[in-house]
Design a protein around this motif. Structure first.
Motif, PDB file in Angstrom:
ATOM      1  N   LEU A   4     -10.930 -12.519  -3.866  1.00 25.67           N
ATOM      2  CA  LEU A   4     -10.992 -11.108  -3.488  1.00 25.67           C
ATOM      3  C   LEU A   4      -9.969 -10.822  -2.389  1.00 25.67           C
ATOM      4  O   LEU A   4      -9.902 -11.535  -1.390  1.00 25.67           O
ATOM      5  CB  LEU A   4     -12.392 -10.758  -2.981  1.00 25.67           C
ATOM      6  CG  LEU A   4     -12.564  -9.360  -2.359  1.00 25.67           C
ATOM      7  CD1 LEU A   4     -12.369  -8.273  -3.417  1.00 25.67           C
ATOM      8  CD2 LEU A   4     -13.921  -9.237  -1.671  1.00 25.67           C
ATOM      9  N   ALA A   5      -9.188  -9.790  -2.564  1.00 23.92           N
ATOM     10  CA  ALA A   5      -8.314  -9.285  -1.507  1.00 23.92           C
ATOM     11  C   ALA A   5      -8.966  -8.063  -0.882  1.00 23.92           C
ATOM     12  O   ALA A   5      -9.354  -7.119  -1.589  1.00 23.92           O
ATOM     13  CB  ALA A   5      -6.942  -8.922  -2.060  1.00 23.92           C
ATOM     14  N   VAL A   6      -9.091  -8.070   0.433  1.00 26.66           N
ATOM     15  CA  VAL A   6      -9.657  -6.941   1.166  1.00 26.66           C
ATOM     16  C   VAL A   6      -8.544  -6.332   2.025  1.00 26.66           C
ATOM     17  O   VAL A   6      -7.905  -7.026   2.816  1.00 26.66           O
ATOM     18  CB  VAL A   6     -10.828  -7.370   2.068  1.00 26.66           C
ATOM     19  CG1 VAL A   6     -11.344  -6.171   2.870  1.00 26.66           C
ATOM     20  CG2 VAL A   6     -11.943  -7.985   1.233  1.00 26.66           C
ATOM     21  N   ILE A   7      -8.320  -5.018   1.831  1.00 28.87           N
ATOM     22  CA  ILE A   7      -7.292  -4.308   2.588  1.00 28.87           C
ATOM     23  C   ILE A   7      -7.987  -3.276   3.476  1.00 28.87           C
ATOM     24  O   ILE A   7      -8.437  -2.232   2.999  1.00 28.87           O
ATOM     25  CB  ILE A   7      -6.292  -3.604   1.657  1.00 28.87           C
ATOM     26  CG1 ILE A   7      -5.644  -4.611   0.696  1.00 28.87           C
ATOM     27  CG2 ILE A   7      -5.225  -2.871   2.467  1.00 28.87           C
ATOM     28  CD1 ILE A   7      -4.733  -3.981  -0.339  1.00 28.87           C
ATOM     29  N   PRO A   8      -8.090  -3.558   4.779  1.00 26.47           N
ATOM     30  CA  PRO A   8      -8.701  -2.578   5.688  1.00 26.47           C
ATOM     31  C   PRO A   8      -7.704  -1.462   5.998  1.00 26.47           C
ATOM     32  O   PRO A   8      -6.515  -1.716   6.220  1.00 26.47           O
ATOM     33  CB  PRO A   8      -8.993  -3.399   6.950  1.00 26.47           C
ATOM     34  CG  PRO A   8      -8.769  -4.843   6.558  1.00 26.47           C
ATOM     35  CD  PRO A   8      -7.768  -4.821   5.469  1.00 26.47           C
ATOM     36  N   ALA A 107      -2.615  -3.617   5.932  1.00 24.97           N
ATOM     37  CA  ALA A 107      -1.668  -2.577   5.496  1.00 24.97           C
ATOM     38  C   ALA A 107      -0.499  -2.438   6.459  1.00 24.97           C
ATOM     39  O   ALA A 107       0.559  -1.936   6.089  1.00 24.97           O
ATOM     40  CB  ALA A 107      -2.391  -1.242   5.369  1.00 24.97           C
ATOM     41  N   THR A 108      -0.678  -2.905   7.691  1.00 28.84           N
ATOM     42  CA  THR A 108       0.352  -2.756   8.715  1.00 28.84           C
ATOM     43  C   THR A 108       1.420  -3.856   8.661  1.00 28.84           C
ATOM     44  O   THR A 108       2.244  -3.959   9.563  1.00 28.84           O
ATOM     45  CB  THR A 108      -0.291  -2.752  10.109  1.00 28.84           C
ATOM     46  OG1 THR A 108      -1.144  -3.904  10.225  1.00 28.84           O
ATOM     47  CG2 THR A 108      -1.098  -1.488  10.314  1.00 28.84           C
ATOM     48  N   SER A 109       1.403  -4.675   7.602  1.00 29.35           N
ATOM     49  CA  SER A 109       2.412  -5.735   7.442  1.00 29.35           C
ATOM     50  C   SER A 109       3.175  -5.524   6.135  1.00 29.35           C
ATOM     51  O   SER A 109       3.038  -6.290   5.180  1.00 29.35           O
ATOM     52  CB  SER A 109       1.749  -7.110   7.453  1.00 29.35           C
ATOM     53  OG  SER A 109       1.131  -7.362   8.684  1.00 29.35           O
ATOM     54  N   PRO A 110       3.992  -4.466   6.065  1.00 33.52           N
ATOM     55  CA  PRO A 110       4.634  -4.115   4.798  1.00 33.52           C
ATOM     56  C   PRO A 110       5.749  -5.069   4.380  1.00 33.52           C
ATOM     57  O   PRO A 110       6.197  -5.028   3.239  1.00 33.52           O
ATOM     58  CB  PRO A 110       5.203  -2.719   5.073  1.00 33.52           C
ATOM     59  CG  PRO A 110       5.463  -2.711   6.542  1.00 33.52           C
ATOM     60  CD  PRO A 110       4.342  -3.508   7.136  1.00 33.52           C
TER      61      PRO A 110
END
Length: 543
Positions: A4-8, A107-110
């Motif tokens: 599972l990938a979780v993206i906060p 999300a802050t590591s594009p």
């Protein structure tokens, strides 16, 4: 195996308002984490947890699960551990499964690359780890504060490569075995790190981070194809290097032939990445594998099939100073030297407006005009195939008897054999010789008169306002129409057609007529040349 990938993606960013949905290089910031998760074949399920309806609506368009986060889990003081745990519990309830691993993607590591993420997942499985954390190399001489003041974190001041390794966590990812994911933590006992490349480590916390990522994402992979030799001259090499030095921030590679040794040597000393080929087919092979965003071909007389072969493996093809049929296939054709041969196509950029002065000439300032000629500058390119340097050298020695006060500075290029032709300094004749120098402008800017070939050097003397006598090496150079009287040049034409005493008479005339030289200088300085590089860079990048 279920991963599972979780993206906060919390709503309340104060440093950059509406951060997750702000466009970064044309895409919402969260898009980059989504794409890494979606395209990573090892990840089976994806959950985006957010209290932001805009984020939840956007991600619902993809093959992911949008998990609405409670207000209790959205406060500033809430860490990621309970947020991730909540998403895992809810996803397991929804999917009726138990995951083997949980990947937290920020999300802050594009800048994170999918390949790095896939390698990290393979590593945690292969090494049977509990937790794998993305890090950056943070090895530096550092200090810390304690009760006594500031003390070093090292025992001996050493160069960075000799210091003990020190790593800093990045927000790119944290991968945990499922049983290690709890409400108050995601770190197990068996922990390792995954160092990321420098380009992947930026976490966006403020506007400076944002600007840095924007610049990195604008980076283009650019291939320069150019050769240089005694026969070809080194103009193509110097020209492409001038452009490459202005493309800071882009991924530049040079491709050149092994049998053109002089150009190869110059490119080696530039320290740009270099691909050496023996046959043109190897260049096509390079293009097939690497597929650069932009390819710049600075070669003479290319044919149509050659350029079409290149074009199918690049997004944008630029032709420089090419009068062959292949230039017609380019997205843009740039030619500063041949002003009179452009057709009516909108993608042709011909004329002195596209001259690319090397940086040393961008910085050099014209000296004050002198009524008296004290120094004469002589240069015929990197190779001087017709050996005009020797002719002018012999003339200068004889001329010394008549005007001993005049100094001659001869500049010989990398491919010109000064020893073979006996071009040596003769102080008694006020003759000085410099071979393969790095800073040409250092010697050129002090001249009161120049004698040069009809290549790119015409723009260099013009930028410094030096009255110039031009001698063409070949009929192709005769097409460089900038070297005209209206621009401040005395053009003697093709060297082989010049009568025996023409050069001597011209030099003497200019020395004794300061008003003519002053008018030539003013005509040169009236031409704006320093913006040419910027124009060409914009054309190359398609801006």
């Amino acid at each position: 195996m279920k991963i599972l990938a979780v993206i906060p993606a919390r709503k309340g960013s104060k440093g950059i308002p509406r951060k997750n949905m702000r466009f970064l290089h044309g895409k919402p910031l969260i898009w980059y984490a989504l794409q890494n998760a979606i395209t990573c074949s090892a990840i089976t399920d994806i959950a985006v947890t957010s209290d932001d309806n805009e984020v939840l609506t956007y991600v619902s368009q993809f093959d992911v699960d949008a998990v609405e986060r409670s207000s209790q889990l959205s406060n500033d003081d809430v860490t990621l551990d309970p947020v991730v745990y909540d998403a895992v519990i809810r996803m397991e309830r929804e999917k009726k499964c138990v995951f083997d691993y949980v990947v937290t993607l920020q999300a802050t590591s594009p800048m994170l690359k999918r390949e790095s993420l896939m390698s990290a997942i393979e590593q945690i499985k292969k090494q049977n780890l509990d937790t794998l954390i993305s890090v950056e190399d943070n090895t530096h001489l550092s200090w810390r504060a304690d009760s006594c003041g500031y003390v070093p974190n090292y025992t001996e001041r050493l160069n960075r490569q000799l210091l003990p390794k020190e790593y800093k966590e990045t927000g790119a990812f944290l991968i945990s075995r499922r049983e290690c994911v709890k409400e108050n933590g995601r770190i197990g006992k068996n922990v390792s790190i995954f160092p990321l490349s420098e380009s992947e480590t930026t976490d966006i916390d403020n506007s400076n981070d944002w600007n840095l990522c924007e610049a990195i994402l604008k980076r283009r992979k650019i291939a320069f194809r150019a050769d240089g030799s005694r026969e070809l001259g080194l103009g193509h090499i110097y020209h492409t290097l001038t452009l490459a030095y202005r493309l800071t921030g882009h991924d530049v590679t040079f491709i050149t032939r092994s049998d053109y040794s002089e150009g190869l040597e110059k490119l080696r000393t530039s320290n740009f990445p270099l691909v050496i080929i023996e046959r043109e087919e190897e260049f096509i092979d390079y293009m097939k594998v690497n597929k650069p965003d932009i390819t710049v071909v600075d070669c003479l007389n290319t044919d149509k099939n050659y350029m079409l072969n290149i074009k199918q493996f690049t997004k944008r093809l630029i032709s420089i100073e090419d009068l062959g049929d292949g230039a017609l296939c380019a997205d843009a054709t740039i030619n500063a030297l041949y002003e009179g041969v452009a057709d009516n196509r909108s993608n042709c950029y011909f004329g002195y407006q596209y001259a690319c002065l090397r940086e040393e000439f961008q910085l050099a300032l014209p000296k004050a005009f002198s009524d008296e000629v004290k120094r004469v500058f002589v240069m015929f390119g990197g190779s001087d195939p017709n050996n005009y340097t020797k002719e002018i050298y012999d003339f200068a020695i004889k001329f010394h008897n008549e005007m001993p006060q005049i100094r001659f500075d001869f500049i010989a290029g990398l491919a010109y054999d000064v020893e073979k032709y006996g071009i040596v300094a003769v102080e008694d004749c006020n003759i000085h010789v410099y071979n393969n120098i790095d800073i040409v402008s250092k010697y050129m800017k002090d001249a009161d008169l120049a004698i040069i070939g009809q290549g790119r050097s015409i723009y260099e003397t013009a930028s410094l306002g030096i009255p110039t006598i031009v001698i063409a090496q070949n009929t192709r150079e005769r097409m460089h129409t900038f070297a005209s009287l209206g621009k401040g040049f005395i053009n003697l034409g093709l060297g082989e057609n010049i009568a025996g005493d023409t050069l001597e008479k011209t030099v003497k005339w200019l020395i004794t007529t300061p008003q003519i030289r002053h008018e030539m200088r003013e005509s040169m300085l009236a031409v704006e040349l320093k913006s040419g590089v910027d124009r060409v860079i914009k054309i190359i990048l398609g801006e």
